[in-house]
Design a protein around this motif. Structure first.
Motif, mmCIF file in Angstrom:
data_model
loop_
_atom_site.group_PDB
_atom_site.id
_atom_site.type_symbol
_atom_site.label_atom_id
_atom_site.label_comp_id
_atom_site.label_asym_id
_atom_site.label_seq_id
_atom_site.Cartn_x
_atom_site.Cartn_y
_atom_site.Cartn_z
ATOM 1 N N ARG A 36 0.248 29.091 -100.874
ATOM 2 C CA ARG A 36 -0.065 30.192 -99.947
ATOM 3 C C ARG A 36 -0.687 29.688 -98.650
ATOM 4 N NH1 ARG A 36 1.869 34.942 -98.834
ATOM 5 N NH2 ARG A 36 0.313 36.442 -98.279
ATOM 6 N N PRO A 40 4.782 25.987 -94.883
ATOM 7 C CA PRO A 40 6.028 25.477 -95.481
ATOM 8 C C PRO A 40 6.765 24.566 -94.504
ATOM 9 C CG PRO A 40 5.813 27.823 -95.864
ATOM 10 C CD PRO A 40 4.726 27.450 -94.897
ATOM 11 N N CYS A 112 10.121 24.320 -104.073
ATOM 12 C CA CYS A 112 9.626 25.681 -103.873
ATOM 13 C C CYS A 112 8.240 25.687 -103.240
ATOM 14 C CB CYS A 112 9.594 26.438 -105.196
ATOM 15 S SG CYS A 112 11.218 26.931 -105.788
ATOM 16 N N LEU A 116 8.950 25.920 -99.267
ATOM 17 C CA LEU A 116 8.965 27.373 -99.092
ATOM 18 C C LEU A 116 7.596 28.027 -99.209
ATOM 19 C CD1 LEU A 116 12.148 28.073 -101.229
ATOM 20 C CD2 LEU A 116 11.999 27.749 -98.751
ATOM 21 N N ALA A 119 5.765 32.737 -101.668
ATOM 22 C CA ALA A 119 6.424 33.784 -100.879
ATOM 23 C C ALA A 119 6.150 35.167 -101.460
ATOM 24 C CB ALA A 119 7.925 33.526 -100.839
ATOM 25 N N ASP A 120 6.049 36.130 -100.556
ATOM 26 C CA ASP A 120 5.870 37.519 -100.980
ATOM 27 C C ASP A 120 6.655 38.467 -100.073
ATOM 28 O OD1 ASP A 120 4.380 37.378 -98.679
ATOM 29 O OD2 ASP A 120 2.532 38.122 -99.567
ATOM 30 N N HIS A 121 7.848 38.027 -99.648
ATOM 31 C CA HIS A 121 8.689 38.823 -98.748
ATOM 32 C C HIS A 121 9.097 40.143 -99.377
ATOM 33 C CE1 HIS A 121 8.870 35.031 -96.690
ATOM 34 N NE2 HIS A 121 9.545 34.484 -97.680
ATOM 35 N N THR A 125 10.594 37.874 -104.698
ATOM 36 C CA THR A 125 10.008 36.590 -104.310
ATOM 37 C C THR A 125 8.545 36.497 -104.723
ATOM 38 O OG1 THR A 125 9.552 37.392 -102.076
ATOM 39 C CG2 THR A 125 11.608 36.180 -102.409
ATOM 40 N N LEU A 126 7.826 37.604 -104.661
ATOM 41 C CA LEU A 126 6.440 37.595 -105.131
ATOM 42 C C LEU A 126 6.394 37.293 -106.629
ATOM 43 C CD1 LEU A 126 3.406 38.058 -104.826
ATOM 44 C CD2 LEU A 126 3.843 40.504 -105.167
ATOM 45 N N SER A 129 7.237 33.647 -107.267
ATOM 46 C CA SER A 129 6.123 32.762 -106.924
ATOM 47 C C SER A 129 5.030 32.804 -107.996
ATOM 48 C CB SER A 129 5.530 33.159 -105.566
ATOM 49 O OG SER A 129 6.459 32.930 -104.537
ATOM 50 N N SER A 174 15.355 33.781 -109.804
ATOM 51 C CA SER A 174 15.903 32.811 -108.855
ATOM 52 C C SER A 174 17.392 32.602 -109.099
ATOM 53 C CB SER A 174 15.142 31.481 -108.946
ATOM 54 O OG SER A 174 15.233 30.959 -110.265
#
Length: 186
Positions: A36, A40, A112, A116, A119-121, A125-126, A129, A174
């Motif tokens: 976090r 990235p 990852c 990357l 991620a929490d887009h 993705t949240l 992660s 994923s």
């Protein structure tokens, strides 16, 4: 046949699983914080023959999931839970499938986290992660608990089941998502 994993544990130290649990939790949190807070890089793991880093991750993750299923089946055979299936093959298959799954999962996890980040887009993705960090923490717990003597008989099957379940959740959020969105690419 091995003893029943759900039998009452010996009076020996029941708390000996506390340290692996705490270390595993610390690893999961540390990876989440690292993912976090760092920027990235976008630098990716790539392998010749694949169209890009995403497909490499998808197929390595799928390989890890496959060998995790072998882990589950071999564990069930070792504990006599597959009926009359002979268990002579199970110990070696369990150890080697675990090693291979781990070797396939490491470059995916490194990519990852490093390329990357956490991620929490969106919800997928949240969840991916969170599951990814939890998987590494649960795996750490399992590896630290394995050599400990005097654990309750249910500890390793439960921790192994958690590792398996979380890896499948990582894979679903994923690789399965990728295959259903973009198809089976190489």
């Amino acid at each position: 046949m091995l003893p029943d994993p759900f039998a009452d544990p010996p009076a020996a130290p029941r708390a000996s699983v506390v340290v692996p649990l705490l270390v595993g939790a610390a690893v999961a949190v540390a990876l989440g914080v690292y993912g976090r807070t760092h920027t990235p890089t976008g630098i990716a793991v790539n392998v010749a023959g694949f169209s890009g880093p995403q497909t490499v991750k998808v197929w390595l993750g799928t390989g890890a999931a496959f060998f995790a299923v072998v882990q589950l089946l071999s564990a069930l055979a070792m504990w006599g839970r597959l009926g009359r299936v002979p268990a002579s093959w199970a110990g070696g298959a369990h150890r080697w499938s675990g090693r291979i799954a781990f070797l396939l999962a490491v470059p995916v996890a490194v990519h990852c986290l490093y390329a990357l980040g956490f991620a929490d887009h969106d919800l997928r993705t949240l969840a991916h992660s969170v599951f990814g960090c939890f998987f590494v923490g649960a795996f750490t717990t399992k590896m630290l608990a394995l050599p400990r003597r005097g654990l309750a008989g249910w500890v390793l099957p439960v921790v192994g089941g958690v590792v398996f379940t979380v890896l499948m959740l990582v894979w679903l959020t994923s690789s399965v998502w990728y295959f259903t969105t973009f198809g089976f690419q190489r």
